[in-house]
Each structure stands twice: as structure tokens, then as C-alpha cells.
Design an enzyme around this catalytic site. Structure first.
Site, PDB file in Angstrom:
ATOM      1  CD1 TRP A  29      38.395  36.403  46.086  1.00  0.00           C
ATOM      2  CD2 TRP A  29      38.864  38.691  45.594  1.00  0.00           C
ATOM      3  NE1 TRP A  29      37.548  37.175  46.700  1.00  0.00           N
ATOM      4  CE2 TRP A  29      37.747  38.474  46.547  1.00  0.00           C
ATOM      5  CE3 TRP A  29      39.261  39.858  45.395  1.00  0.00           C
ATOM      6  CZ2 TRP A  29      37.028  39.602  46.988  1.00  0.00           C
ATOM      7  CZ3 TRP A  29      38.461  40.843  45.479  1.00  0.00           C
ATOM      8  CH2 TRP A  29      37.315  40.944  46.522  1.00  0.00           C
ATOM      9  CB  SER A  95      45.444  38.490  41.624  1.00  0.00           C
ATOM     10  OG  SER A  95      44.936  39.362  42.650  1.00  0.00           O
ATOM     11  CG  MET A  96      43.867  34.507  46.288  1.00  0.00           C
ATOM     12  SD  MET A  96      42.114  34.513  46.549  1.00  0.00           S
ATOM     13  CE  MET A  96      42.016  32.958  47.542  1.00  0.00           C
ATOM     14  CG  ASP A 224      47.887  45.992  40.745  1.00  0.00           C
ATOM     15  OD1 ASP A 224      46.866  46.228  41.319  1.00  0.00           O
ATOM     16  OD2 ASP A 224      48.302  44.904  40.534  1.00  0.00           O
ATOM     17  CG  HIS A 253      44.983  43.702  40.015  1.00  0.00           C
ATOM     18  ND1 HIS A 253      46.375  43.409  40.476  1.00  0.00           N
ATOM     19  CD2 HIS A 253      44.136  42.695  40.589  1.00  0.00           C
ATOM     20  CE1 HIS A 253      45.823  42.010  41.131  1.00  0.00           C
ATOM     21  NE2 HIS A 253      44.798  41.721  41.214  1.00  0.00           N
TER      22      HIS A 253
END
Length: 275
Positions: A29, A95-96, A224, A253
């Protein structure tokens, strides 16, 4: 455009490059499948079939108003794998997208899955609480949603700094990285942007991770600034039986997009695929 129609009529756009054993990339995201361009080429060039889709409400997929929860995302992924009849798949999630991967295995099992890679992933839980003191306070998620609703274009420009650790001395993040982030973020629906914050901020994946029974690689940067390593990567590696954890010193990240880290990740990914 190549699209897969889901069980509820949403059109999911995807890229499908190369031939060979399939590797499916699941974006974070507020990005879309374009975030994986470097990895798609590396994997296809190495003799694999590389697939990356845009999540519903992101990029070129249907800009729906609802369905921004992980059960729905996992079922969308299942529809895509079924549509392409992919088997012996390595799932790679950022990530997401790590939540999407975990919930997919939690709901649909590993019948089609050979192995998994969790990159800077939100699993097992982002939200700070008594059992997760290393997590992110609810106030941070509230501020993110407020920023999107106030003026999302500038919010995304500001967010790109921390996403790539561009605010650190010696950062290799470029203006191009920040521009690409903004461009992809602006292609996400505003409802999806806000609803996904609630989804990735508060959804627990502990039970999903315990159902992993395939080789799993966990990669996370120790700088991150979006998804804290101690709340996620370290704990995910402990919950998945036999998982391997690789920590990138100074890694942001946005590991898969920043020069230096992306080449290292590509090599680690290819080494993992060849096992």
C-alpha cells in the site's frame, strides 16, 4: 489489458511475463504491480514466469468502493491463481501484501504454493497493544487517514520520504523513487486508501502464519520507518515453522525499489527460488 474477473465482478489487472515455474508478486500500500518491475524482469530473465497484479481499487483494477479487507484480498488472489491455473507457485509479498499472502494461505491453504517470501511485511500485527508493545500506536493510523482526506497529493509526497528512508544521511533513494511512489499512490482510490489503513493497521495474522507449511523467506530492513521490524519481521519469522530471516542493515521500507538494496533482494530472491 490482461484482467481476471473475480467472483464479485471486479476486474483485476495483471502482468504476466516469461515462462517457467510461476512467481506471483503481491504489492504493498498504496502502490500497484508496477512497484515490482525490477523483480519481474529479474525473475523472467532467470527462466521463471513472473506475475504481478494490481489490488482492487489500485492501479488499473476496478476502482471499487468496498471490499478492502483481507478476506476479500485473499479471495481475489485465489481467483487470479485459479484464472491462470498457476501451481507450484512462489508468492512474494511486500508490506500490506504480506497480509494478503498470509490470509490466502490461512483461507485457501498451500495446495498451489511452493514457497513464500515476506518482504517488509505487516505480519503478524501492526497495531500497538499490551501483547505487541513494539507496534504502531492507533494515533499514527488516525493521522494517516486524516492526511489522506485533507490533501492526499501532498500527503503522498511527504510519505515517500520515510517510505524510502530518504530522510537519512547517505540515502540512495532518488527523486525518481519518490515520484514513482506518488504516481502509484495517486492511482489508488481515496476510499481504498483510507479503508486499507484500517485493514493493515488492525488485522492480526498470527493464526494464518501458523498454517504455513512451505519454505518461507522473511526479509526486512532495520531502518524500516513504516513497518517496524521488531513488531513484524522478527515475530513472523518465529511464527512460521522453519522460516529464514534476513535483515538488511539500513534497509528502508522500499527495499525492492531503491538502488543497492533492490539488487541484493533480487539476488536473495533468485537464490531462494533455485533451492
Amino acid at each position: 489489458m490482461p484482467v481476471c474477473s473475480t467472483r464479485d465482478g471486479v476486474e483485476i489487472f495483471y502482468k504476466d511475463w516469461g515462462r517457467g515455474r510461476p512467481v506471483v508478486f503481491i504489492h504493498g500500500w498504496p502502490l500497484n504491480g508496477d512497484a515490482w518491475y525490477d523483480q519481474l524482469k529479474a525473475v523472467a530473465d532467470a527462466g521463471y514466469r513472473a506475475v504481478a497484479h494490481d489490488r482492487r481499487g489500485h492501479g488499473r483494477s476496478t476502482p471499487v468502493y468496498d471490499g478492502y479487507d483481507f478476506d476479500t484480498f485473499a479471495d481475489d488472489l485465489d481467483d487470479l491463481l485459479t484464472h491462470l491455473d498457476l501451481r507450484d507457485v512462489t508468492l512474494v509479498a511486500h508490506s500490506m501484501g504480506g497480509g494478503e499472502l498470509a490470509r490466502y494461505i490461512g483461507r485457501h491453504g498451500t495446495g498451489r504454493v511452493r514457497s513464500a517470501v515476506l518482504l517488509s511485511a505487516i505480519t503478524p500485527l501492526m497495531l500497538q497493544g499490551p501483547d505487541n508493545p513494539e507496534g504502531v500506536p492507533q494515533s499514527v493510523f488516525d493521522d494517516i487517514k486524516a492526511g489522506i482526506l485533507k490533501e492526499r497529493s501532498q500527503f503522498w509526497k511527504d510519505t515517500a520520504e520515510g517510505f524510502f528512508s530518504a530522510n537519512r544521511p547517505g540515502s540512495k533513494a532518488t527523486q525518481g523513487n519518490r515520484d514513482a511512489f506518488w504516481y502509484m499512490a495517486m492511482a489508488q482510490t481515496i476510499e481504498g486508501a483510507v479503508a486499507c489503513v484500517d485493514a493493515f493497521g488492525t488485522t492480526p495474522f498470527h493464526e494464518d502464519l501458523k498454517k504455513f507449511d512451505v519454505p518461507t523467506l522473511v526479509v526486512h530492513g532495520d531502518d524500516d520507518q513504516i513497518v517496524p521490524l521488531d513488531a513484524t519481521g522478527r515475530k513472523a519469522a518465529q511464527l512460521v515453522p522453519g522460516a529464514e530471516l534476513k535483515i538488511y542493515e539500513g534497509g528502508s521500507h522500499g527495499i525492492a525499489m531503491v538502488d543497492g538494496d533492490k539488487q541484493r533482494f533480487n539476488q536473495d530472491l533468485l537464490d531462494f527460488l533455485r533451492r
